[in-house]
Design an enzyme around this catalytic site. Structure first.
Site, mmCIF file in Angstrom:
data_model
loop_
_atom_site.group_PDB
_atom_site.id
_atom_site.type_symbol
_atom_site.label_atom_id
_atom_site.label_comp_id
_atom_site.label_asym_id
_atom_site.label_seq_id
_atom_site.Cartn_x
_atom_site.Cartn_y
_atom_site.Cartn_z
ATOM 1 C CE LYS A 205 -4.443 2.995 4.888
ATOM 2 N NZ LYS A 205 -5.380 1.822 4.911
ATOM 3 C CE LYS B 98 -20.788 26.212 -27.123
ATOM 4 N NZ LYS B 98 -20.692 24.806 -27.496
ATOM 5 C CD GLU C 28 -20.239 22.006 -19.265
ATOM 6 O OE1 GLU C 28 -20.960 21.356 -20.023
ATOM 7 O OE2 GLU C 28 -19.267 22.658 -19.664
ATOM 8 C CB SER D 196 -15.652 25.564 -29.142
ATOM 9 O OG SER D 196 -15.632 24.755 -30.301
ATOM 10 C CB SER E 206 -0.933 0.008 1.214
ATOM 11 O OG SER E 206 -0.188 -0.148 2.408
ATOM 12 C CG ASN F 66 -4.021 -4.670 12.745
ATOM 13 O OD1 ASN F 66 -3.424 -4.555 11.667
ATOM 14 N ND2 ASN F 66 -4.416 -5.838 13.227
ATOM 15 C CB THR G 251 -41.907 24.978 -8.792
ATOM 16 O OG1 THR G 251 -43.065 25.412 -9.495
ATOM 17 C CG2 THR G 251 -41.737 25.817 -7.540
ATOM 18 C CG HIS G 252 -42.870 21.533 -11.589
ATOM 19 N ND1 HIS G 252 -43.027 20.207 -11.271
ATOM 20 C CD2 HIS G 252 -43.605 22.226 -10.684
ATOM 21 C CE1 HIS G 252 -43.834 20.108 -10.223
ATOM 22 N NE2 HIS G 252 -44.185 21.311 -9.847
ATOM 23 C CG ASN H 191 -18.051 25.383 -24.203
ATOM 24 O OD1 ASN H 191 -19.125 25.821 -24.628
ATOM 25 N ND2 ASN H 191 -17.187 24.750 -24.967
#
Ligand code: ARG
Length: 463
Positions: free
Chosen positions: A328, A286, A293, A280, A26, A113, A158-159, A288
């Site tokens: 880990k 563009k 994101e 882009s 490890s 341990n 809403t929605h 972005n």
């Protein structure tokens, strides 16, 4: 590689298989715990000195040897060996190389341990503090932004459909609420992280008269773990942290999503700083929102780490099992991801430019003040259900005319309900609508101003 003598060579007749050596090692990742391992070892050595298991000079030799190793590691001058499996044995081997016999005594009354469980808790405690500091920095940035947007009106959704007008300051305070709960959760998690496994040894404790309260005090732990079997085996503190991290990512992904939508030409509510966007390679126009994101996308890996840790722990019999070595990497990555995402947001928010005119324009579309008309009718003595129906007809009328509710002439409104008077118009404006929601927790500018002050006070008070 296999020429290194293993601590268990007395019992074994064959050297470790080359592949198995790589497979079980490890050190490739747990070296990240090195300085905490040394911190824990120094405290352990001091305790062994205090109870007379180590002489004063052995204790001194161990401490200065470990300090030298810490400096070698920090300088990148430490030679890590896969054959020595993990961070613990690498450091111990080097210690013996440096100081001889005394180095071989450090591991008295201890096992890897309890050692690894202690290292991980020491490390996570620090990371929780760093993440909390970054959360506070982000909260402060959002509050600063909110301060200037107390009177800015945008459509509340809403929605994803226009619902009612709200102030942008109020919307930003909703973000703050999420993040404040994240801070509280981390503080609560930290209390359970800050318990010391050391002294549990392999699983059953040790035959030496150790003073665990002394070691705990040296390491800043609140107390030693109460049960040795539990101390070496459970990783629920790591799972709990991963759950906190996952929720932080849920919140950041929601903020990210809103920023992405708002920065689109369809919404056009905010301008993201160029320094946090990319262009882009083919479409010249563009810009972005890559950073937001990515934050949204990175939530997935943190959820994955939570699931990995839960699955790792599930059905493990007491006490320590090597499965736990797998705790880990998910934990490290969860910490790194959350820290980076918080940092990205804390750096971005101060450069966010709200487009107030666009927000206002959008709030005017979609009959956002229809509920205000219904509420007005209720105040005139009409039952709400009926008021809802009348208002619905008013909306249909406005749709037919291609105008806003506030642009319908009084005669038209009166044709729907005789009780409507000239005094309805102030209710139908955006300002009138938000100002009327002036109760605790409401979107009225005065409430928002007060809520910002309260949030600032809580932040300054450290809770
Ligand atoms: N590398 C191990 C881990 O991360 C350290 C403890 C090893 N203990 C053992 N008995 N093999 O869990």
């Amino acid at each position: 590689m296999t020429d290194v003598q293993k601590p268990w060579s007395g019992r074994f007749t064959q050297p470790t298989d080359r592949f198995v050596e790589e497979f079980t090692a490890s050190v490739g990742f747990d070296r990240r715990l090195a300085l905490y391992d040394i911190q824990g070892s120094i405290a352990h050595a001091k305790m062994l000195g205090k109870i007379g298991v180590l002489t004063e000079s052995e204790c001194q030799a161990i401490i200065s040897g470990l300090e030298q190793i810490a400096s070698e590691i920090e300088r990148g001058a430490f030679a890590w060996s896969v054959a020595l499996e993990d961070v613990h044995m690498n450091i111990e081997a080097r210690l013996t190389e440096l100081i001889g016999e005394a180095g071989k005594k450090l591991h008295t009354a201890r096992s890897r341990n309890d050692q690894v469980a202690t290292d991980l808790r020491l490390w996570l405690r620090d990371e929780i503090d760093r993440i909390s500091a970054e959360l506070r920095r982000l909260l402060a940035a959002i509050l600063d932004l909110a301060e200037g947007e107390v009177d800015t009106i945008l459509p509340g959704l809403t929605h994803l459909q226009v619902a009612q007008p709200v102030t942008f300051g109020h919307h930003l305070l909703a973000w703050c609420e999420m993040l404040e709960r994240d801070l509280e959760r981390l503080a609560d998690c930290r209390r359970r992280v800050n318990v010391m496994p050391l002294g549990a040894a392999a699983l059953a404790g040790t035959s030496f008269p150790i003073d665990r309260f002394y070691t705990a005090e040296l390491l800043g732990f609140d107390r030693p773990a109460r049960n040795s079997l539990d101390a070496v085996s459970d990783r629920d503190f790591a799972i709990e942290f991963a759950a906190c991290a996952a929720l932080i990512m849920v919140h950041l992904s929601r903020m990210a999503e809103e920023l992405i939508l708002w920065a689109s030409p369809q919404f056009d509510f905010v301008e993201l700083p160029d320094a946090f966007c990319t262009g882009s390679s083919i479409m010249p126009q563009k810009k972005n929102p890559d950073v937001t994101e990515l934050v949204r996308g990175k939530s997935g890996r943190v959820f994955g780490h939570l699931m990995a840790l839960l699955t790792l722990m599930k059905a493990q019999p007491l006490a320590y099992n090597k499965d736990n070595q797998e705790d880990k990497e998910p934990l490290f990555d969860a910490v790194d991801t959350v820290l980076n995402c918080l940092r990205a947001f804390a750096d971005l928010i101060p450069h966010l430019r709200p487009k107030r005119e666009s927000m206002r324009h959008a709030a005017k579309l979609g009959f956002a003040t229809a509920t205000d008309l219904a509420d007005y009718l209720v105040r005139k003595g009409i039952p709400f259900r009926q008021a809802h129906e009348i208002t619905g007809r008013a909306v249909r009328l406005a749709l037919e005319r291609g105008v806003d509710l506030s642009e319908l002439p009084l005669v038209e409104l009166k044709s729907l309900c005789g009780q409507i008077e000239q005094d309805v118009y102030p209710m139908l404006t955006l300002e009138g609508s938000v100002a009327s929601r002036a109760h605790y927790g409401g979107t009225a500018p005065d409430q928002v101003r007060q809520a910002i002050q309260e949030a600032r006070r809580r932040l300054a008070a450290g809770h």
